[in-house]
Scaffold this motif. Sequence first.
Motif, PDB file in Angstrom:
ATOM      1  N   VAL A 143       0.684  -1.196  -0.064  1.00  0.00           N
ATOM      2  CA  VAL A 143      -0.100   0.065   0.047  1.00  0.00           C
ATOM      3  C   VAL A 143       0.802   1.197  -0.079  1.00  0.00           C
ATOM      4  O   VAL A 143       0.556   2.261  -0.582  1.00  0.00           O
ATOM      5  CB  VAL A 143      -1.003   0.076   1.083  1.00  0.00           C
ATOM      6  N   GLN A 144       2.066   1.117   0.657  1.00  0.00           N
ATOM      7  CA  GLN A 144       2.997   2.424   0.646  1.00  0.00           C
ATOM      8  C   GLN A 144       3.392   2.703  -0.793  1.00  0.00           C
ATOM      9  O   GLN A 144       3.566   3.816  -1.269  1.00  0.00           O
ATOM     10  CB  GLN A 144       4.052   1.935   1.647  1.00  0.00           C
ATOM     11  N   ARG A 145       3.665   1.358  -1.555  1.00  0.00           N
ATOM     12  CA  ARG A 145       4.014   1.593  -2.991  1.00  0.00           C
ATOM     13  C   ARG A 145       3.121   2.302  -3.628  1.00  0.00           C
ATOM     14  O   ARG A 145       3.154   3.183  -4.708  1.00  0.00           O
ATOM     15  CB  ARG A 145       4.407   0.395  -3.791  1.00  0.00           C
ATOM     16  N   LEU A 146       1.705   1.646  -3.704  1.00  0.00           N
ATOM     17  CA  LEU A 146       0.539   2.404  -4.491  1.00  0.00           C
ATOM     18  C   LEU A 146       0.176   3.770  -4.010  1.00  0.00           C
ATOM     19  O   LEU A 146      -0.038   4.503  -4.907  1.00  0.00           O
ATOM     20  CB  LEU A 146      -0.603   1.418  -3.805  1.00  0.00           C
ATOM     21  N   ILE A 147       0.519   4.187  -2.634  1.00  0.00           N
ATOM     22  CA  ILE A 147       0.624   5.767  -2.356  1.00  0.00           C
ATOM     23  C   ILE A 147       1.441   6.345  -3.246  1.00  0.00           C
ATOM     24  O   ILE A 147       1.194   7.381  -3.572  1.00  0.00           O
ATOM     25  CB  ILE A 147       0.828   5.688  -0.838  1.00  0.00           C
ATOM     26  N   GLU A 148       2.794   6.037  -3.224  1.00  0.00           N
ATOM     27  CA  GLU A 148       4.052   6.844  -3.961  1.00  0.00           C
ATOM     28  C   GLU A 148       3.894   6.818  -5.365  1.00  0.00           C
ATOM     29  O   GLU A 148       3.981   7.735  -6.042  1.00  0.00           O
ATOM     30  CB  GLU A 148       5.091   6.054  -3.585  1.00  0.00           C
ATOM     31  N   ILE A 149       2.872   5.938  -5.795  1.00  0.00           N
ATOM     32  CA  ILE A 149       2.617   6.177  -7.453  1.00  0.00           C
ATOM     33  C   ILE A 149       1.440   6.590  -7.677  1.00  0.00           C
ATOM     34  O   ILE A 149       0.858   6.707  -8.890  1.00  0.00           O
ATOM     35  CB  ILE A 149       2.714   4.663  -8.254  1.00  0.00           C
ATOM     36  N   GLY A 150       0.679   7.099  -6.716  1.00  0.00           N
ATOM     37  CA  GLY A 150      -0.803   7.701  -6.801  1.00  0.00           C
ATOM     38  C   GLY A 150      -1.882   6.948  -6.962  1.00  0.00           C
ATOM     39  O   GLY A 150      -2.942   7.530  -7.281  1.00  0.00           O
ATOM     40  N   GLN A 151      -1.932   5.803  -6.860  1.00  0.00           N
ATOM     41  CA  GLN A 151      -3.041   4.756  -6.984  1.00  0.00           C
ATOM     42  C   GLN A 151      -4.064   4.723  -6.056  1.00  0.00           C
ATOM     43  O   GLN A 151      -5.512   4.874  -6.324  1.00  0.00           O
ATOM     44  CB  GLN A 151      -2.611   3.404  -7.465  1.00  0.00           C
ATOM     45  N   ILE A 152      -3.542   4.917  -4.589  1.00  0.00           N
ATOM     46  CA  ILE A 152      -4.349   5.332  -3.581  1.00  0.00           C
ATOM     47  C   ILE A 152      -4.007   6.460  -2.654  1.00  0.00           C
ATOM     48  O   ILE A 152      -2.975   6.963  -2.942  1.00  0.00           O
ATOM     49  CB  ILE A 152      -4.531   3.871  -2.759  1.00  0.00           C
ATOM     50  N   THR A 153      -4.888   6.742  -1.671  1.00  0.00           N
ATOM     51  CA  THR A 153      -4.398   7.605  -0.831  1.00  0.00           C
ATOM     52  C   THR A 153      -4.051   7.168   0.522  1.00  0.00           C
ATOM     53  O   THR A 153      -4.500   5.933   0.487  1.00  0.00           O
ATOM     54  CB  THR A 153      -5.659   8.849  -0.689  1.00  0.00           C
ATOM     55  N   ALA A 154      -3.575   7.827   1.332  1.00  0.00           N
ATOM     56  CA  ALA A 154      -2.984   7.394   2.644  1.00  0.00           C
ATOM     57  C   ALA A 154      -4.329   7.049   3.400  1.00  0.00           C
ATOM     58  O   ALA A 154      -4.207   5.868   4.085  1.00  0.00           O
ATOM     59  CB  ALA A 154      -2.482   8.529   3.485  1.00  0.00           C
ATOM     60  N   GLU A 155      -5.482   7.803   3.565  1.00  0.00           N
ATOM     61  CA  GLU A 155      -6.499   7.087   4.137  1.00  0.00           C
ATOM     62  C   GLU A 155      -6.948   5.927   3.423  1.00  0.00           C
ATOM     63  O   GLU A 155      -7.456   5.050   4.298  1.00  0.00           O
ATOM     64  CB  GLU A 155      -7.767   8.332   3.976  1.00  0.00           C
ATOM     65  N   GLU A 156      -7.047   5.741   2.322  1.00  0.00           N
ATOM     66  CA  GLU A 156      -7.513   4.561   1.413  1.00  0.00           C
ATOM     67  C   GLU A 156      -6.677   3.341   1.987  1.00  0.00           C
ATOM     68  O   GLU A 156      -7.072   2.210   1.936  1.00  0.00           O
ATOM     69  CB  GLU A 156      -7.507   4.612   0.115  1.00  0.00           C
ATOM     70  N   ALA A 157      -5.499   3.662   2.259  1.00  0.00           N
ATOM     71  CA  ALA A 157      -4.578   2.527   2.532  1.00  0.00           C
ATOM     72  C   ALA A 157      -5.030   1.749   4.051  1.00  0.00           C
ATOM     73  O   ALA A 157      -4.694   0.722   4.169  1.00  0.00           O
ATOM     74  CB  ALA A 157      -3.162   3.200   2.673  1.00  0.00           C
ATOM     75  N   HIS A 158      -5.575   2.490   4.769  1.00  0.00           N
ATOM     76  CA  HIS A 158      -6.001   1.880   6.056  1.00  0.00           C
ATOM     77  C   HIS A 158      -6.972   0.831   5.923  1.00  0.00           C
ATOM     78  O   HIS A 158      -7.004   0.077   6.558  1.00  0.00           O
ATOM     79  CB  HIS A 158      -6.765   2.886   7.118  1.00  0.00           C
ATOM     80  N   THR A 159      -7.751   1.005   4.799  1.00  0.00           N
ATOM     81  CA  THR A 159      -8.840  -0.355   4.587  1.00  0.00           C
ATOM     82  C   THR A 159      -8.718  -1.119   3.254  1.00  0.00           C
ATOM     83  O   THR A 159      -9.575  -1.789   2.918  1.00  0.00           O
ATOM     84  CB  THR A 159     -10.247   0.554   4.385  1.00  0.00           C
ATOM     85  N   HIS A 160      -7.478  -0.948   2.760  1.00  0.00           N
ATOM     86  CA  HIS A 160      -7.083  -1.590   1.529  1.00  0.00           C
ATOM     87  C   HIS A 160      -7.041  -3.184   1.706  1.00  0.00           C
ATOM     88  O   HIS A 160      -6.762  -3.780   2.664  1.00  0.00           O
ATOM     89  CB  HIS A 160      -5.905  -1.201   0.712  1.00  0.00           C
ATOM     90  N   GLU A 161      -7.644  -3.947   0.700  1.00  0.00           N
ATOM     91  CA  GLU A 161      -7.379  -5.262   0.999  1.00  0.00           C
ATOM     92  C   GLU A 161      -6.347  -6.049   1.171  1.00  0.00           C
ATOM     93  O   GLU A 161      -6.157  -7.064   1.811  1.00  0.00           O
ATOM     94  CB  GLU A 161      -8.173  -6.099  -0.209  1.00  0.00           C
ATOM     95  N   HIS A 162      -5.259  -5.416   0.690  1.00  0.00           N
ATOM     96  CA  HIS A 162      -3.844  -5.739   0.657  1.00  0.00           C
ATOM     97  C   HIS A 162      -2.887  -4.930   1.534  1.00  0.00           C
ATOM     98  O   HIS A 162      -1.863  -4.906   1.486  1.00  0.00           O
ATOM     99  CB  HIS A 162      -3.399  -5.777  -0.714  1.00  0.00           C
ATOM    100  N   LYS A 163      -3.470  -4.447   2.803  1.00  0.00           N
ATOM    101  CA  LYS A 163      -2.736  -3.574   3.408  1.00  0.00           C
ATOM    102  C   LYS A 163      -1.769  -4.249   4.378  1.00  0.00           C
ATOM    103  O   LYS A 163      -0.867  -3.601   4.890  1.00  0.00           O
ATOM    104  CB  LYS A 163      -3.674  -2.747   4.448  1.00  0.00           C
TER     105      LYS A 163
END
Length: 279
Positions: A175-195
């Motif tokens: 999820v940190q990698r997805l945040i860095e490339i702009g696919q998700i936000t830090a808030e979305e990371a908390h509930t992401h299925e692959h967190k």
Amino acid sequence: FSPADRWPTIDAFKAELIALGGTFRLRAAAMTDVGRVREHNEDAVLAVDYTRESLVDPAQSHLYVVADGMGGAEAGEIAAAIAVQTIRSYIESRLESARGEVTNGAELLTAALEEANSRIIEYVASHPESRGMGSTGVCALVAPPDAAVAWVGDSRGYLMEGATLRQVTKDHSLVQRLIEIGQITAEEAHTHEHKNVITRSLGARQSGPAGAEAVSLKLKRGDKLMLCSDGLTAHVDDRQIHDILGRNPDPFDAARELIVAANAGGGTDNITVIVVYAS
């Protein structure tokens, strides 16, 4: 440049200079809890002080380690224990050869984490039934006022300076990698299925380095350092961490309240925290 940031009087400036030249004291508390869901605690924690008594050339250093093990059949507990023991042995041997002096804490800690990675790989090679086991790790080496924090995985380190809290580590996670490339936000990371998917860990590969990273810090009086496993940050956000560290003048009380907050939020994983206050 801002008048509001200046000392109001020469006496206040003098008092600050005297304080800067005074004794640097660290108070620390280390706690771990199984949580409300898991049957076993696969986290490991270490807090140890090293002191060289000398009227001419005294020295002090402090080592703090949090390891979050993973793998079935109690393998996670073994991996975390190997990580903590290896890091301690590595740092102590280097301190002994350097007569207690810490010259490059960040370099020492990354090397210690990589040594732990090698020891876990060796254990898996001789115990095939433990295949798949590993551990995250975050550690700090403090020789006041210098400090270093190193990590592998998603166990974190935070520094609170005055009223400002910042995460000094960066998760090795999907999820940190997805945040860095702009696919998700830090808030979305908390509930992401692959967190819970991490991209680096100690023992993850059959060979090669773990990819430990480190940062160097300068501690000031009043600073607060916190290390934790993801069992804390899964349920306690940065705003709550800021509030708890800010309200509690004693690190033991802060650590205890952080664990209570994680359990109140669900306690779905083991929870480990080290809180260090500089004064």
